[in-house]
Design an enzyme around this catalytic site. Structure first.
Site, PDB file in Angstrom:
ATOM      1  N   THR A   7       0.842  -1.196   0.000  1.00  0.00           N
ATOM      2  CA  THR A   7       0.000   0.000   0.000  1.00  0.00           C
ATOM      3  C   THR A   7       0.882   1.253   0.000  1.00  0.00           C
ATOM      4  OG1 THR A   7      -1.822  -1.044   1.137  1.00  0.00           O
ATOM      5  CG2 THR A   7      -1.540   1.283   1.571  1.00  0.00           C
ATOM      6  N   GLY A  16     -11.102  -1.804   2.901  1.00  0.00           N
ATOM      7  CA  GLY A  16     -10.212  -1.759   4.059  1.00  0.00           C
ATOM      8  C   GLY A  16     -10.204  -0.408   4.742  1.00  0.00           C
ATOM      9  N   THR A  29      -0.726   1.932   7.141  1.00  0.00           N
ATOM     10  CA  THR A  29      -0.593   0.723   6.325  1.00  0.00           C
ATOM     11  C   THR A  29      -0.489  -0.487   7.244  1.00  0.00           C
ATOM     12  OG1 THR A  29       0.783  -0.499   4.766  1.00  0.00           O
ATOM     13  CG2 THR A  29       1.915   1.138   6.132  1.00  0.00           C
ATOM     14  N   GLY A  30      -1.083  -1.574   6.804  1.00  0.00           N
ATOM     15  CA  GLY A  30      -1.077  -2.790   7.619  1.00  0.00           C
ATOM     16  C   GLY A  30      -2.445  -3.423   7.583  1.00  0.00           C
ATOM     17  N   GLY A  60      -5.924  -3.787   7.682  1.00  0.00           N
ATOM     18  CA  GLY A  60      -6.940  -2.750   7.675  1.00  0.00           C
ATOM     19  C   GLY A  60      -8.024  -2.951   8.715  1.00  0.00           C
TER      20      GLY A  60
HETATM   21  N1  ASP Z   1      -4.213  -1.359   4.968  1.00  0.00           N
HETATM   22  C1  ASP Z   1      -4.417  -2.025   3.717  1.00  0.00           C
HETATM   23  C2  ASP Z   1      -5.730  -2.759   3.758  1.00  0.00           C
HETATM   24  O1  ASP Z   1      -6.017  -3.403   4.735  1.00  0.00           O
HETATM   25  C3  ASP Z   1      -3.336  -2.992   3.357  1.00  0.00           C
HETATM   26  C4  ASP Z   1      -1.911  -2.492   3.466  1.00  0.00           C
HETATM   27  O2  ASP Z   1      -1.642  -1.498   4.112  1.00  0.00           O
HETATM   28  O3  ASP Z   1      -1.012  -3.101   2.848  1.00  0.00           O
HETATM   29  O4  ASP Z   1      -6.432  -2.717   2.786  1.00  0.00           O
END
Ligand code: ASP
Length: 308
Positions: free
Chosen positions: A175, A205, A226-227, A229
């Site tokens: 992301t 997300g 990011t992470g 969601g």
């Molecule tokens: N936060 C994003 C989601 O859950 C994924 C990511 O940050 O890589 O859609």
């Protein structure tokens, strides 16, 4: 007045052995280019919103990251993207969820912000609305990256819904997001993603959810997360940083550390965020995962790019 910008290209395990030197360089170059694109706007006295939009467009074009070109695949084999942008000056925000075949979902989000009375539009009707307002269409093939497809096939075979950086035997991607403070003291945040590999096609997300994955307010800070969601949403991660500054008097470093290292882990949330202090322009880039592609650039030209 000082201006500053930070960007991220996603958080996750990011195992060193899975990242070839060529791919690492490609990611670092894209982060650098994104910082420069945003910094050019800020150095010319431009607006924080335009700075984060330009930075995120660069990262959406980079196939090394999970946004725009190179986005991951949902369980039905489609690419469905989420994006949001928020202005700290007036807390105007725009977002799109589960959209397909748009070259720059972040520009689509900004069109929602500027040309509709709404904050979040989802699905095919959202695409139609933003294209009518000037968003650029593209084909599935233009977003397709073979390696993303290979990840998806493996995640599906294993029945996993995964952060793409956690698919460990593959070249990682992630992301993308940007936060900036301009010389006028305004902040902005923008985040764009393909979401989780093998997600439900209707899943949205944290990225386009104002307060979860994206937040900006001139009174406190701008944040892009990011992470995982689902954990970000249950924590209201981005707005939580702002609330800890506003109501508990924490500084940016303490507020972001508390959310990332204390609160998210209680919800099983892996990830990180980038944040800029609206008052000082200082930046925080904490993460609780193996790594997070990240970079920052300030008025003095101090450049920082790191992964682990
Ligand atoms: N936060 C994003 C989601 O859950 C994924 C990511 O940050 O890589 O859609």
């Amino acid at each position: 007045m000082t201006h500053s910008i930070a960007v991220h290209g996603g958080a996750g395990l990011i195992r060193r052995h899975a990242l070839s030197p060529a791919r690492e360089q490609e990611a670092r170059d894209a982060l650098h280019e994104a910082l420069q694109a945003g910094d050019r706007v800020l150095a010319a006295g431009g607006d924080a919103v335009e700075a984060v939009l330009r930075a995120v467009c660069v990262l959406e074009d980079a196939p090394v990251f999970n946004a725009g070109r190179g986005a991951v695949f949902a369980a039905d084999g489609t690419i469905r993207m989420d994006a949001a942008v928020m202005s700290g000056a007036d807390r105007s925000a725009g977002a799109v969820g589960a959209v397909q075949r748009l070259r720059h979902p972040i520009r689509a989000a900004d069109l929602v912000r500027r040309t509709t009375p709404h904050v979040l539009l989802v699905g095919a009707d959202a695409e139609e609305r933003v294209v009518a307002a000037g968003a650029e269409r593209c084909t599935d093939e233009e977003l397709f990256v073979q390696e993303r497809w290979d990840h998806f096939v493996r995640a599906r075979a294993e029945g996993r819904v995964a952060l793409d950086h956690d698919l460990d035997d593959a070249e990682p991607k992630g992301t993308v997001g940007a936060v900036a403070r301009d010389a006028h003291g305004h902040v902005a945040a923008a985040t764009s993603t393909g979401g989780l590999a093998n997600k439900h096609p209707a899943r949205v997300g944290d990225t386009p959810i104002v307060g979860a994955g994206t937040w900006a307010w001139d009174h406190t800070c701008a944040v892009s997360a990011t992470g995982h969601g689902e954990a970000m949403m249950r924590c209201c991660a981005a707005a939580r940083v702002s609330a800890l500054m506003e109501l508990a008097g924490l500084d940016l470093a303490a507020a972001t550390a508390r959310v990332v290292h204390e609160e998210l882990p209680l919800l099983g949330g892996t990830g990180g965020l980038i944040a800029v202090d609206a008052r000082t322009g200082r930046i925080a880039l904490p993460f609780n995962s193996g790594g997070m592609y990240r970079g920052s650039l300030d008025t003095e030209g101090n450049l920082h790019i790191a992964i682990w």
